[in-house]
Design a protein around this motif. Sequence first.
Motif, PDB file in Angstrom:
ATOM      1  N   PHE A  88     -56.601 -41.944 123.478  1.00  0.00           N
ATOM      2  CA  PHE A  88     -55.469 -41.085 123.834  1.00  0.00           C
ATOM      3  C   PHE A  88     -54.278 -41.143 122.886  1.00  0.00           C
ATOM      4  CE2 PHE A  88     -57.474 -42.155 128.000  1.00  0.00           C
ATOM      5  CZ  PHE A  88     -58.047 -40.920 128.208  1.00  0.00           C
ATOM      6  N   LEU A  89     -54.248 -42.128 121.988  1.00  0.00           N
ATOM      7  CA  LEU A  89     -53.086 -42.251 121.102  1.00  0.00           C
ATOM      8  C   LEU A  89     -53.400 -41.820 119.677  1.00  0.00           C
ATOM      9  CD1 LEU A  89     -50.128 -43.151 120.891  1.00  0.00           C
ATOM     10  CD2 LEU A  89     -50.944 -45.456 120.387  1.00  0.00           C
ATOM     11  N   PHE A  90     -54.595 -42.144 119.208  1.00  0.00           N
ATOM     12  CA  PHE A  90     -54.934 -41.888 117.813  1.00  0.00           C
ATOM     13  C   PHE A  90     -55.913 -40.726 117.694  1.00  0.00           C
ATOM     14  CE2 PHE A  90     -54.254 -46.634 117.881  1.00  0.00           C
ATOM     15  CZ  PHE A  90     -52.963 -46.569 117.393  1.00  0.00           C
ATOM     16  N   ASN A  91     -55.828 -40.026 116.549  1.00  0.00           N
ATOM     17  CA  ASN A  91     -56.725 -38.904 116.288  1.00  0.00           C
ATOM     18  C   ASN A  91     -58.092 -39.428 115.897  1.00  0.00           C
ATOM     19  OD1 ASN A  91     -54.864 -36.871 116.783  1.00  0.00           O
ATOM     20  ND2 ASN A  91     -54.013 -37.041 114.736  1.00  0.00           N
ATOM     21  N   PRO A  92     -59.166 -38.765 116.258  1.00  0.00           N
ATOM     22  CA  PRO A  92     -59.298 -37.581 117.104  1.00  0.00           C
ATOM     23  C   PRO A  92     -59.123 -37.932 118.583  1.00  0.00           C
ATOM     24  CG  PRO A  92     -61.452 -38.284 116.355  1.00  0.00           C
ATOM     25  CD  PRO A  92     -60.439 -39.187 115.714  1.00  0.00           C
ATOM     26  N   MET A  93     -58.367 -37.128 119.289  1.00  0.00           N
ATOM     27  CA  MET A  93     -58.081 -37.376 120.702  1.00  0.00           C
ATOM     28  C   MET A  93     -59.344 -37.247 121.541  1.00  0.00           C
ATOM     29  SD  MET A  93     -54.894 -38.044 121.100  1.00  0.00           S
ATOM     30  CE  MET A  93     -53.353 -37.896 120.268  1.00  0.00           C
ATOM     31  N   GLY A  94     -59.451 -38.071 122.553  1.00  0.00           N
ATOM     32  CA  GLY A  94     -60.589 -38.029 123.459  1.00  0.00           C
ATOM     33  C   GLY A  94     -61.839 -38.701 122.918  1.00  0.00           C
ATOM     34  N   ASN A  95     -61.725 -39.379 121.800  1.00  0.00           N
ATOM     35  CA  ASN A  95     -62.861 -40.043 121.169  1.00  0.00           C
ATOM     36  C   ASN A  95     -62.417 -41.447 120.772  1.00  0.00           C
ATOM     37  OD1 ASN A  95     -65.153 -40.710 119.740  1.00  0.00           O
ATOM     38  ND2 ASN A  95     -65.167 -38.830 118.516  1.00  0.00           N
ATOM     39  N   ILE A  96     -63.296 -42.424 120.885  1.00  0.00           N
ATOM     40  CA  ILE A  96     -62.869 -43.782 120.549  1.00  0.00           C
ATOM     41  C   ILE A  96     -62.896 -44.055 119.053  1.00  0.00           C
ATOM     42  CG2 ILE A  96     -63.467 -44.748 122.794  1.00  0.00           C
ATOM     43  CD1 ILE A  96     -65.959 -45.955 121.468  1.00  0.00           C
ATOM     44  N   GLN A  97     -63.340 -43.089 118.252  1.00  0.00           N
ATOM     45  CA  GLN A  97     -63.242 -43.228 116.804  1.00  0.00           C
ATOM     46  C   GLN A  97     -61.804 -43.001 116.384  1.00  0.00           C
ATOM     47  OE1 GLN A  97     -65.961 -40.346 115.268  1.00  0.00           O
ATOM     48  NE2 GLN A  97     -67.756 -41.598 115.720  1.00  0.00           N
ATOM     49  N   VAL A  98     -61.322 -43.822 115.453  1.00  0.00           N
ATOM     50  CA  VAL A  98     -59.949 -43.706 114.967  1.00  0.00           C
ATOM     51  C   VAL A  98     -60.001 -43.318 113.501  1.00  0.00           C
ATOM     52  CG1 VAL A  98     -57.776 -44.924 114.620  1.00  0.00           C
ATOM     53  CG2 VAL A  98     -59.160 -45.421 116.634  1.00  0.00           C
ATOM     54  N   ALA A  99     -59.374 -42.191 113.160  1.00  0.00           N
ATOM     55  CA  ALA A  99     -59.436 -41.665 111.794  1.00  0.00           C
ATOM     56  C   ALA A  99     -58.480 -42.391 110.857  1.00  0.00           C
ATOM     57  CB  ALA A  99     -59.130 -40.167 111.803  1.00  0.00           C
ATOM     58  N   ASP A 100     -57.300 -42.738 111.324  1.00  0.00           N
ATOM     59  CA  ASP A 100     -56.282 -43.365 110.485  1.00  0.00           C
ATOM     60  C   ASP A 100     -56.635 -44.834 110.240  1.00  0.00           C
ATOM     61  OD1 ASP A 100     -53.992 -43.956 109.071  1.00  0.00           O
ATOM     62  OD2 ASP A 100     -52.677 -43.923 110.823  1.00  0.00           O
ATOM     63  N   GLU A 101     -56.688 -45.206 108.963  1.00  0.00           N
ATOM     64  CA  GLU A 101     -57.077 -46.574 108.613  1.00  0.00           C
ATOM     65  C   GLU A 101     -56.060 -47.604 109.090  1.00  0.00           C
ATOM     66  OE1 GLU A 101     -58.074 -49.052 104.575  1.00  0.00           O
ATOM     67  OE2 GLU A 101     -58.516 -46.921 104.629  1.00  0.00           O
ATOM     68  N   SER A 102     -54.785 -47.290 109.013  1.00  0.00           N
ATOM     69  CA  SER A 102     -53.737 -48.199 109.472  1.00  0.00           C
ATOM     70  C   SER A 102     -53.826 -48.425 110.985  1.00  0.00           C
ATOM     71  CB  SER A 102     -52.366 -47.631 109.101  1.00  0.00           C
ATOM     72  OG  SER A 102     -51.335 -48.379 109.685  1.00  0.00           O
ATOM     73  N   ALA A 103     -54.002 -47.344 111.717  1.00  0.00           N
ATOM     74  CA  ALA A 103     -54.127 -47.459 113.172  1.00  0.00           C
ATOM     75  C   ALA A 103     -55.382 -48.238 113.544  1.00  0.00           C
ATOM     76  CB  ALA A 103     -54.158 -46.077 113.809  1.00  0.00           C
ATOM     77  N   ARG A 104     -56.476 -48.008 112.839  1.00  0.00           N
ATOM     78  CA  ARG A 104     -57.731 -48.727 113.096  1.00  0.00           C
ATOM     79  C   ARG A 104     -57.557 -50.224 112.829  1.00  0.00           C
ATOM     80  NH1 ARG A 104     -61.694 -47.203 109.130  1.00  0.00           N
ATOM     81  NH2 ARG A 104     -60.806 -45.155 109.518  1.00  0.00           N
ATOM     82  N   GLY A 105     -56.850 -50.549 111.762  1.00  0.00           N
ATOM     83  CA  GLY A 105     -56.597 -51.957 111.453  1.00  0.00           C
ATOM     84  C   GLY A 105     -55.745 -52.634 112.514  1.00  0.00           C
ATOM     85  N   ASN A 106     -54.681 -51.952 112.941  1.00  0.00           N
ATOM     86  CA  ASN A 106     -53.817 -52.518 113.978  1.00  0.00           C
ATOM     87  C   ASN A 106     -54.554 -52.648 115.308  1.00  0.00           C
ATOM     88  OD1 ASN A 106     -51.685 -52.763 112.217  1.00  0.00           O
ATOM     89  ND2 ASN A 106     -50.728 -50.844 112.833  1.00  0.00           N
TER      90      ASN A 106
END
Length: 131
Positions: A88-106
């Motif tokens: 719900f916070l990171f793109n793509p919404m509604g999917n547990i995959q996180v596109a942004d590398e910084s967000a994925r790392g955090n």
Amino acid sequence: MQVVHLISKTGVKTAAGKLWTIPLINAAIGGLVCALAALALTAAANGHAWKNLAPLIFTGVLLIIAGLFGARAGIIGTVLAGMIFASFLFNPMGNIQVADESARGNLGWMMLIGIGFSFLFAPPTSGIRRH
């Protein structure tokens, strides 16, 4: 024998007293509190520049929940919060995959800290219900 187990020094336990004896109830309550706090932080951080830091900020909540409700609650809360942030916070919404590398790392650091510290520092049982 089972009847004797339900009778305490003060008499028969109430229904609320029996509810607290169910295994994992503290873990479920702690996990629910973490999930609700993650939803609240998601709503607060959505659209702001600091939204990538939300999982790192949330580690404080995870450590408090693990300390209060036990290690299982910390682990369950960490997994639920990770799924909520990813969906719900990171793109793509509604999917547990996180596109942004910084967000994925955090998000990965939050999972590592939340689960690791729950195993290492949280009591094995709830701090609220310990006798």
